[in-house]
Design a protein around this motif. Structure first.
Motif, PDB file in Angstrom:
ATOM      1  N   THR A   2       0.837  -1.197   0.000  1.00 51.29           N
ATOM      2  CA  THR A   2       0.000   0.000   0.000  1.00 51.29           C
ATOM      3  C   THR A   2       0.870   1.244   0.000  1.00 51.29           C
ATOM      4  O   THR A   2       1.848   1.329   0.734  1.00 51.29           O
ATOM      5  N   THR A 420       3.193  -6.492   8.375  1.00 48.90           N
ATOM      6  CA  THR A 420       1.741  -6.553   8.159  1.00 48.90           C
ATOM      7  C   THR A 420       1.041  -5.366   8.821  1.00 48.90           C
ATOM      8  O   THR A 420       0.140  -4.742   8.246  1.00 48.90           O
ATOM      9  N   ARG A 421       1.496  -5.025  10.035  1.00 47.76           N
ATOM     10  CA  ARG A 421       0.885  -3.908  10.762  1.00 47.76           C
ATOM     11  C   ARG A 421       1.126  -2.586  10.039  1.00 47.76           C
ATOM     12  O   ARG A 421       0.220  -1.748   9.944  1.00 47.76           O
ATOM     13  N   THR A 424      -1.133  -2.324   7.138  1.00 46.83           N
ATOM     14  CA  THR A 424      -2.503  -2.018   7.574  1.00 46.83           C
ATOM     15  C   THR A 424      -2.665  -0.530   7.873  1.00 46.83           C
ATOM     16  O   THR A 424      -3.632   0.110   7.443  1.00 46.83           O
TER      17      THR A 424
END
Length: 460
Positions: A2, A420-421, A424
Motif C-alpha cells: 500500500t 503486516t501492521r 494495515t
C-alpha cells in the motif's frame, strides 16, 4: 504494498504518524534484539574463556604426565661431540672415544657413451644389498638416462646419477640409500640368475671404475684403554642410549676420551612450573576483568555502577574458584608457597623462580612430584569447565546458543508481524485521505451550487 499519500487531503504527515505508531508496536522486538545482542556478547566472552581453559588443561595435562618434569641437560667436553637427553635420562657422566665416523657407500662406473645390450635388448643390471637381497633392473633403453631412471625407480638400495666424463661419455654414480655398513651394495651387469651363477659382470671390476667411498659404521669406545673397553657402532654418526635416555652425535674422530655429563635441567623444569602459574593467571585475570563492576552513567548523566558481562555468573565463578583452589591448596601437606607459588590478595598467583630452583636443587624428586600433582589438579579443574561434552562453561555456551537461535526466530516472526501492521496502517491512512478528499470535493461542489443560485432582491 500500500502506498501512503502524505497529507494530500488532510495536510497531516501520515508517514511520520505511522513511523511513530510502528516504534511503539516494535518495542517488544527491540527488547528481543537487545537481549540477542547481550546473548551474543556473552557467548563470545564465554568462548574466549573456554579457549583459555582448554589451553590451561592441555598445558597442565602435559605437565602432569609421567616423566614430564624429568628434564636433563647434557654437555660435552669436545665441540665435535654433542649429546641429547630424553625424560628417561638420569644424572651422571661417561667417557667415550670416537674412533670412526659413518660413511655412505659411493661407486662410480667406467665411462660409457651408452648402456650395453644383451641379445639386442638393453642389458639388465642387478644390485645386491648388504643382506644379500637382489634387485633386478631392466632399463627401458640404452640411454644412460634410461638406466638412471630404472635404478632410481627400483629402490634397490642405491640411487643413481650420470656424471659427465668428457668426449660425450658419462659415468654412473651410485650412492647407497642409507649410511653405514648396512648400506653396502654391489652392482652387476646381468640378471639375478647370472649373479647367482657367477657369470654377471661386476661393474666395479673395470680398471677405470672405483668405489669412491666404502660403507662403514661409526664407532666409539667406552672406557678405552681398560679391560672394560666397549665398542659402540652406529649406521649414522649418532649413538643411541650411550646412557639411558642419552644419545651422542659425533662430527669428527676424537684424539682421546670425551666426557659427556648429564645433569638435571633446573632452568627447564623451573620454566615448566612458571608456565603453569602463568596459564592459571591468564584464566583468573580474564574472569576478573569481565566480572569487574565499573562506573557508567544513566540517561540523566548521573554516575551509576555498571556490571561486567560475567558479573554474578555462578557457573563462571565456580570454575574460577575451582582453578584457584587447585593451585593454592596444600600438596602432600606442604603449601605451594614452599615451591615459590604464592597467592596474592588480588586472587592470582606469583612465581618465585629462585625459591623454586632452590627447592628443586635441595630435593628434585619432591619438587617435581609437587608440581606434577598441582598440574594434575589444575587440569581436572580446567577440564570441568572446558570439556566439550560435560564442561560447565561448554554447557553454558550451548544453552545460550540455543536461546540465541530462539530469539532470532522470534525476531524474524516480529519482522513479518510488523510488516503486516505497517501495511494495515498505511492502508487506513491512505483510505482516510481518499475519503477526506472525496468529502472535500463534495463540499466544494455544494459550495459552487449554492453560490450559483439567483439572489432574491428585496424591494422598498
Amino acid at each position: 504494498m500500500t502506498t501512503a499519500i502524505d497529507g494530500l487531503a488532510s495536510g497531516l504527515n501520515t508517514t511520520a504518524i505511522i513511523n511513530s505508531l510502528m516504534s511503539v508496536e516494535a518495542l517488544p522486538q527491540t527488547q528481543l534484539k537487545t537481549k540477542l545482542a547481550s546473548n551474543q556478547t556473552l557467548i563470545s566472552t564465554l568462548q574466549s574463556l573456554n579457549t583459555k581453559l582448554t589451553s590451561l588443561k592441555d598445558l597442565s595435562l602435559a605437565g602432569s604426565a609421567t616423566g614430564a618434569l624429568n628434564l636433563f641437560t647434557a654437555t660435552s667436553s669436545a665441540a665435535s661431540v654433542t649429546a641429547k637427553t630424553t625424560t628417561a635420562a638420569t644424572a651422571g657422566s661417561v667417557d667415550l672415544t670416537v674412533t670412526q665416523l659413518a660413511q655412505t657407500q659411493v661407486n662410480v662406473t667406467a665411462a660409457m657413451a651408452s648402456w650395453p645390450t644383451d641379445g639386442g635388448a638393453p642389458a639388465k643390471l642387478t644390485i645386491v644389498d648388504s643382506t644379500g637381497k637382489t634387485t633386478e633392473i631392466a632399463p627401458a633403453g640404452t640411454s644412460l638416462d634410461d638406466v638412471v631412471s630404472a635404478i632410481n625407480a627400483a629402490s634397490g638400495g642405491a640411487q643413481a646419477v650420470k656424471v659427465p666424463a668428457g668426449n660425450g661419455t658419462y659415468r654412473l654414480q651410485l650412492t647407497a640409500s642409507q649410511s653405514g655398513a648396512a648400506g653396502a651394495f654391489t652392482v652387476y651387469q646381468g640378471t639375478a640368475a647370472h649373479v647367482a651363477g657367477g657369470t654377471a659382470i661386476d661393474l666395479m671390476a673395470d680398471p677405470t671404475a672405483a668405489v669412491v667411498r666404502t660403507a662403514q659404521d661409526a664407532k666409539a669406545t667406552l672406557y678405552a684403554g681398560t679391560a672394560a673397553a666397549q665398542v659402540l657402532t652406529s649406521g649414522s654418526n649418532t649413538f643411541a642410549d650411550v646412557l639411558p635416555g642419552v644419545s651422542v652425535t659425533a662430527t669428527a674422530v676424537t684424539a682421546g676420551p670425551v666426557t659427556i655429563t648429564v645433569a638435571s635441567d633446573v632452568p627447564g623444569i623451573t620454566k615448566k612450573a612458571e608456565d603453569l602459574v602463568t596459564s592459571v593467571n591468564d584464566v583468573l585475570s580474564f574472569v576478573s576483568m569481565y566480572s569487574a563492576v565499573s562506573k557508567g552513567t544513566n540517561s540523566s548523566g548521573a554516575s551509576v555502577p555498571k556490571a561486567g558481562i560475567l558479573t554474578g555468573n555462578s557457573t563462571v565463578r565456580a570454575v574460577n574458584d575451582q582453578v584457584l583452589a587447585a593451585l593454592s591448596r596444600p600438596i602432600d601437606g606442604k603449601s605451594p608457597a614452599e615451591y615459590g607459588i604464592n597467592i596474592t590478595k588480588d586472587g592470582n598467583f606469583t612465581f618465585d623462580s629462585a625459591k623454586f630452583s632452590a627447592a628443586l636443587t635441595a630435593d628434585p624428586a619432591a619438587a617435581q612430584s609437587a608440581v606434577q600433582a598441582l598440574a594434575a589438579r589444575v587440569a581436572d579443574a580446567a577440564n570441568a569447565g572446558a570439556d566439550p561434552y560435560t564442561g560447565s562453561v561448554s554447557s553454558l555456551i550451548k544453552g545460550r546458543e540455543s536461546e540465541t537461535r530462539d530469539l532470532g526466530n522470534r525476531i524474524a516472526d516480529w519482522d513479518q508481524r510488523l510488516a503486516t501492521r505497517r501495511a494495515t496502517l498505511q492502508a487506513v491512512y491512505t483510505n482516510m485521505e481518499v475519503l477526506l478528499g472525496g468529502l472535500q470535493s463534495q463540499s466544494a461542489w455544494l459550495s459552487g451550487q449554492i453560490s450559483s443560485l439567483p439572489q432574491q432582491s428585496t424591494g422598498e
